[in-house]
Structure formats: C-alpha cells, structure tokens
Scaffold this active site. Structure first.
Site, PDB file in Angstrom:
ATOM      1  N   GLY A 179      50.475 -34.290 -29.520  1.00  0.00           N
ATOM      2  CA  GLY A 179      50.746 -32.850 -29.530  1.00  0.00           C
ATOM      3  C   GLY A 179      51.296 -32.324 -28.219  1.00  0.00           C
ATOM      4  N   ARG A 180      51.858 -33.198 -27.424  1.00  0.00           N
ATOM      5  CA  ARG A 180      52.451 -32.812 -26.132  1.00  0.00           C
ATOM      6  C   ARG A 180      51.418 -32.275 -25.133  1.00  0.00           C
ATOM      7  NH1 ARG A 180      55.901 -35.586 -27.667  1.00  0.00           N
ATOM      8  NH2 ARG A 180      58.108 -35.126 -28.030  1.00  0.00           N
TER       9      ARG A 180
END
Ligand SMILES: Cc1cc2nc3c(=O)[nH]c(=O)nc-3n(C[C@H](O)[C@H](O)[C@H](O)COP(=O)(O)O)c2cc1C
Length: 202
Positions: A179-180
């Site tokens: 999810g970065r």
C-alpha cells in the site's frame, strides 16, 4: 516477499545496519549486491551519477576504487560531498548515504590492487577513464602494449588509480511495504559520532 523494518531492530550505527542488509543481499540471487549509484557534483553544481562497487566497509567509512583522473574523481577533488544509493530488488530494499570522501593511503590502494585479477589490473593501466578515445582499436592496441610492458612479474598499482573512503554523515534505509506505506528511517550524525534516528514518511 513482505518484510518490515522496525525502529527496535535498527542498529544504532548505520554502517552496522548496512552490513546486516548487505549480508542478506549477498545471500540472495542479486548478481551485484555491492553495486551502488554514486552521485557527485561538478564545479558548476551539476550532479552526475554512475554505478561503482563497494569494496570495503569499516567503521570509518565505505571504500570504492576508481581512476583518480576520471570525471567522478575530478568532481570529488573539487567538492568532496557525495551521495550513494543501493537498491536490492530481491528484498524490496534500498539504502543511501551522504558524506565526504577522502583518498585512502597509497599503501591501502596498492594492497587492494595486488588482489585484483590480472586482466582488471591491465584494464586499470589501459583505460584513461572518462576521456574520449578515437575507437575500439585504439583501446585494444593500448591494452596489448600494457600486456607486453608487464609480460612478466607483478603489475604495480597505477599512480592514477586508488580508493576513496566515504565518511557518512547521513544515512537512510527503506523497506517496501504494501500500500505504499513503506518503512523509512533516517540517521543523522550528531556531535561525538552518535546518530539520531527518525522514521520518515515514505
Ligand atoms: C556493476 C558496475 C560496477 C562498476 N564498478 C565500478 C567501480 O568500482 N569503479 C569504477 O571506477 N567504475 C565502475 N563501474 C563503471 C562506472 O559506472 C563508470 O562508467 C566509470 O567509473 C566512469 O565514471 P565517470 O566518468 O563518471 O568517472 C561500474 C559499472 C557497473 C555497471
């Protein structure tokens, strides 16, 4: 692979932390785990980058070897600040350092040069690194001349070849997360060679 990087597991010294990650990178399939992109700046302040190999790692700093008349060496003579960056895709990690370089001693460069394969030694004598060359034939004929010159016995370390040691003043370690929301920590050197460690936004 989903790995994490937590504050509690970071070594207080970034050089020791780098050693840990390098050990793991060397056990992976990465063909060049010690390859690092080295950034320097020229006299006009314009950055330049290229890949070099980390050859020694000690508490005083990180050592790479090169031609002392190359573009990178001239840039470092002018401005000793540099930045470097490792990327290890197998473990979704990168790490970087910023600091100033100094040339290692001639004796240290000679000691390392003597351990290099013979064709690498010939190459160090052959290449006027970063300077234009008319064609491949000119390079090859220079190589033949060097091979004849050193046909017997040990090949000495060229006067224009040696190591630089980077003494880090800042370091960072980056671990990809889903999810970065990656894990990212920065080390900043404080007076007395202690390090402040901060988590950064990814
Ligand atoms: C994996 C890899 C490792 C390299 N290692 C070195 C090195 O240790 N020293 C070096 O001078 N050049 C090394 N090179 C070549 C440099 O990237 C670069 O082309 C050369 O040093 C000239 O750079 P300059 O003209 O900016 O000084 C390496 C290249 C690659 C792709």
């Amino acid at each position: 692979m989903v790995l994490e990087l937590n504050r509690s597991e970071l070594h207080p010294d970034p050089i020791e932390q780098l050693k840990r990650w390098l050990r793991i990178a060397k056990e992976s399939v990465n063909p060049e785990p010690t390859a690092m992109t080295l950034a320097t700046v020229d006299a006009e302040g314009r950055p330049a980058t290229r890949v070099v190999l980390l050859k020694e790692i000690a508490s005083e700093g990180l050592v790479f070897f090169t031609n002392y008349e190359s573009d990178k060496a001239r840039q470092l003579d002018h401005n000793p600040w540099c930045a470097l960056n490792f990327f290890w895709p197998e473990t979704d990690r990168q790490a970087g350092f910023r600091g100033r370089v100094a040339k290692i001693t001639r004796a240290e460069s000679e000691a390392y040069f003597s351990t290099r394969p013979r064709d690498h030694q010939i190459g160090a004598w052959t290449s006027a690194q970063s300077r234009p060359v008319a064609d491949r034939a000119e390079l090859e004929s220079r190589q033949s001349a060097i091979e004849q010159r050193f046909a017997s016995g040990e090949i000495p370390c060229p006067p224009h070849w040696g190591g630089f040691r980077i003494a880090p003043e800042e370091a960072w370690f980056w671990q990809r997360r889903p999810g970065r929301l990656h894990d990212r920590f920065r080390y900043t050197m404080l007076p007395g060679r202690t390090w402040r460690i901060e988590r950064l936004n990814p």
